[in-house]
Design an enzyme around this catalytic site. Structure first.
Site, PDB file in Angstrom:
ATOM      1  N   CYS A   1      -3.311 -26.430 -14.996  1.00 50.02           N
ATOM      2  CA  CYS A   1      -3.347 -26.895 -16.382  1.00 50.02           C
ATOM      3  C   CYS A   1      -2.429 -28.104 -16.461  1.00 50.02           C
ATOM      4  O   CYS A   1      -1.209 -27.970 -16.376  1.00 50.02           O
ATOM      5  CB  CYS A   1      -2.877 -25.759 -17.292  1.00 50.02           C
ATOM      6  SG  CYS A   1      -2.819 -26.227 -19.023  1.00 50.02           S
TER       7      CYS A   1
ATOM      8  N   CYS B   1       1.868 -23.939 -24.283  1.00 46.68           N
ATOM      9  CA  CYS B   1       2.163 -25.254 -23.729  1.00 46.68           C
ATOM     10  C   CYS B   1       3.364 -25.850 -24.450  1.00 46.68           C
ATOM     11  O   CYS B   1       3.526 -25.720 -25.654  1.00 46.68           O
ATOM     12  CB  CYS B   1       0.945 -26.169 -23.818  1.00 46.68           C
ATOM     13  SG  CYS B   1       0.740 -27.043 -25.360  1.00 46.68           S
TER      14      CYS B   1
ATOM     15  N   GLU C   1       5.402 -30.543 -18.398  1.00 46.66           N
ATOM     16  CA  GLU C   1       5.033 -29.244 -17.832  1.00 46.66           C
ATOM     17  C   GLU C   1       3.692 -29.287 -17.138  1.00 46.66           C
ATOM     18  O   GLU C   1       2.773 -29.988 -17.572  1.00 46.66           O
ATOM     19  CB  GLU C   1       4.898 -28.216 -18.955  1.00 46.66           C
ATOM     20  CG  GLU C   1       6.188 -27.837 -19.598  1.00 46.66           C
ATOM     21  CD  GLU C   1       5.985 -26.752 -20.646  1.00 46.66           C
ATOM     22  OE1 GLU C   1       6.935 -26.454 -21.339  1.00 46.66           O
ATOM     23  OE2 GLU C   1       4.861 -26.221 -20.763  1.00 46.66           O
TER      24      GLU C   1
ATOM     25  N   CYS D   1      -0.100 -30.254 -34.229  1.00 49.22           N
ATOM     26  CA  CYS D   1      -0.748 -29.020 -34.671  1.00 49.22           C
ATOM     27  C   CYS D   1       0.340 -27.988 -34.964  1.00 49.22           C
ATOM     28  O   CYS D   1       1.317 -27.870 -34.227  1.00 49.22           O
ATOM     29  CB  CYS D   1      -1.688 -28.504 -33.583  1.00 49.22           C
ATOM     30  SG  CYS D   1      -2.990 -29.695 -33.197  1.00 49.22           S
TER      31      CYS D   1
ATOM     32  N   CYS E   1       1.594 -25.309 -32.328  1.00 53.85           N
ATOM     33  CA  CYS E   1       1.784 -25.774 -30.952  1.00 53.85           C
ATOM     34  C   CYS E   1       3.220 -26.218 -30.706  1.00 53.85           C
ATOM     35  O   CYS E   1       3.789 -27.003 -31.472  1.00 53.85           O
ATOM     36  CB  CYS E   1       0.828 -26.940 -30.685  1.00 53.85           C
ATOM     37  SG  CYS E   1       1.041 -27.663 -29.046  1.00 53.85           S
TER      38      CYS E   1
ATOM     39  N   CYS F   1       3.315 -35.000 -27.707  1.00 51.13           N
ATOM     40  CA  CYS F   1       1.993 -35.160 -28.310  1.00 51.13           C
ATOM     41  C   CYS F   1       2.174 -35.572 -29.763  1.00 51.13           C
ATOM     42  O   CYS F   1       3.051 -35.045 -30.455  1.00 51.13           O
ATOM     43  CB  CYS F   1       1.231 -33.834 -28.245  1.00 51.13           C
ATOM     44  SG  CYS F   1      -0.469 -33.948 -28.877  1.00 51.13           S
TER      45      CYS F   1
END
Ligand code: SAH
Length: 349
Positions: free
Chosen positions: A107, A339, A94, A118, A121, A114
């Site tokens: 962004c 995100c 993205e 977290c 997220c 990832c």
């Protein structure tokens, strides 16, 4: 190696290695960065015979320039545009264009997925596929410029991924943004949740590669104490808050740049005014700025967004303790603002 990311000198050398005069390198530069050419066949100023030869020799699975393909776009009512892009090896990522009257901020993602996981997220739910290469990050800026027909003025590394797990590619990207697209370091922000031993390396490598570190470093804090931070950010266990803050202070000393802190506000979890006071105590004597980010709800998320009154109370508590603070306006809420959300929704579908 893709041409996107190479500077004028490197493009001249590439043209010469192909048996062409060096000014072809400058033409390539103008077309790749200035005009956003996606393929060498578009570059009409190059000799036809050379273009035909290059078309035959194209690197497997890709083209010479190294642009990504657009898979999907999603436009929010406030003008925020989110693109889903595909890399040459078929991974999707993205990137988001966030317009205001004076700015167009891109962004960018630094990784596909990832590994930091977290808990609030959307990207973290899927794990890491791989880190992105400089051309794949630069492509995001060019893709937003093309889709929005406007020159990006700012770049923030706040998309998918943890930039400090991909320092070399991130610094190469920042280098090219300045040299090839005229976007100075002062308009760039790099956001990290913290990776042990990475901040000293970032400072050292930025000074070596860029001559100075003038981009803004933003650190995702999200909690005023170690216990709560660990609950929200599992990787924080290996990097205690005290060590992270000590590294931040050293980063300020070495680079001469302030650090800013991001603090996601999760209703009933970390948004109590007393937690704001504890945060202020932690940051005492620190030349810093705190950016509050009201949580953007994600699917199967266990958290909720605090009320505007609650956000305001937290902000005031910080201000009373003389912490410079701002609240980040949520953009694109009707279109998967957080995100990783767009990608998650579309790959699940
Ligand atoms: N890995 C880096 C950069 C990517 S995330 C980092 O963690 O800083 C950019 C920011 O968005 C981080 O502060 C992150 O915690 C925050 N964020 C992630 N998910 C969010 C959500 N659902 N709502 C609001 N902010 C979120």
């Amino acid at each position: 190696m893709p041409l996107l990311g190479l500077g004028p000198g490197e493009l001249e050398a590439w043209a010469q290695a192909q048996g062409q005069p060096s000014f072809r390198g400058r033409q390539l530069h103008e077309w790749i960065y200035g005009r956003g050419a996606r393929g060498l066949e578009e570059i009409s100023v190059l000799p036809k015979a050379w273009r035909d030869r290059l078309a035959q020799d194209a690197p497997p699975g890709g083209d010479w320039i190294g642009r990504s393909r657009e898979l999907h776009r999603s436009l929010a009512r406030d003008g925020t545009l989110k693109l889903l892009l595909a890399t040459a090896d078929g991974l999707s990522l993205e990137t988001v264009g966030i317009p205001t009257r004076e700015r167009l901020t891109v962004c960018v993602s630094s990784q596909v997925g990832c590994p930091m996981a977290c808990r609030f997220c959307a990207t973290g739910k899927g794990g890491l596929q791989r880190s992105l290469e400089p051309h794949e990050i630069l492509d995001q800026v060019l893709s937003i410029r093309e889709a929005m027909e406007r020159r990006p003025s700012h770049v923030v590394f706040m998309g998918m991924g943890e930039p400090l797990l991909n320092i070399d590619a991130v610094l190469a990207t920042i280098d090219s943004l300045g040299r090839d697209l005229g976007l100075s370091q002062r308009r760039i922000t790099l956001s990290t949740v913290g990776v042990p031993r990475a901040l000293p390396r970032l400072a050292e490598k930025a000074l070596a590669r860029l001559g100075r570190a003038q981009f803004t470093l933003a650190v995702s804090l999200h909690a005023p104490d170690q216990a709560l931070r660990e609950e929200l950010i599992p990787t924080a266990r290996a990097y205690p808050l005290d060590a992270l803050l000590a590294d931040c202070r050293r980063y300020v000393a070495v680079t001469g740049r302030r650090v800013s802190f991001e603090y996601i506000l999760l209703g009933g979890v970390n948004d109590h005014p007393r937690q704001a006071e504890r945060l202020a105590d932690r940051l005492r004597g620190f030349q810093s700025h705190v950016n509050l980010i009201p949580y953007n709800p994600i699917e199967d998320g266990d958290f909720r967004r605090p009320s505007p009154q609650r956000v305001e109370a937290f902000r005031e508590a910080l201000e009373r303790r003389r912490v410079a603070v701002s609240v980040r306006a949520s953009r694109g809420l009707d279109q998967d603002a957080a995100c990783g959300q767009l990608r998650r929704r579309l790959t699940a579908a």
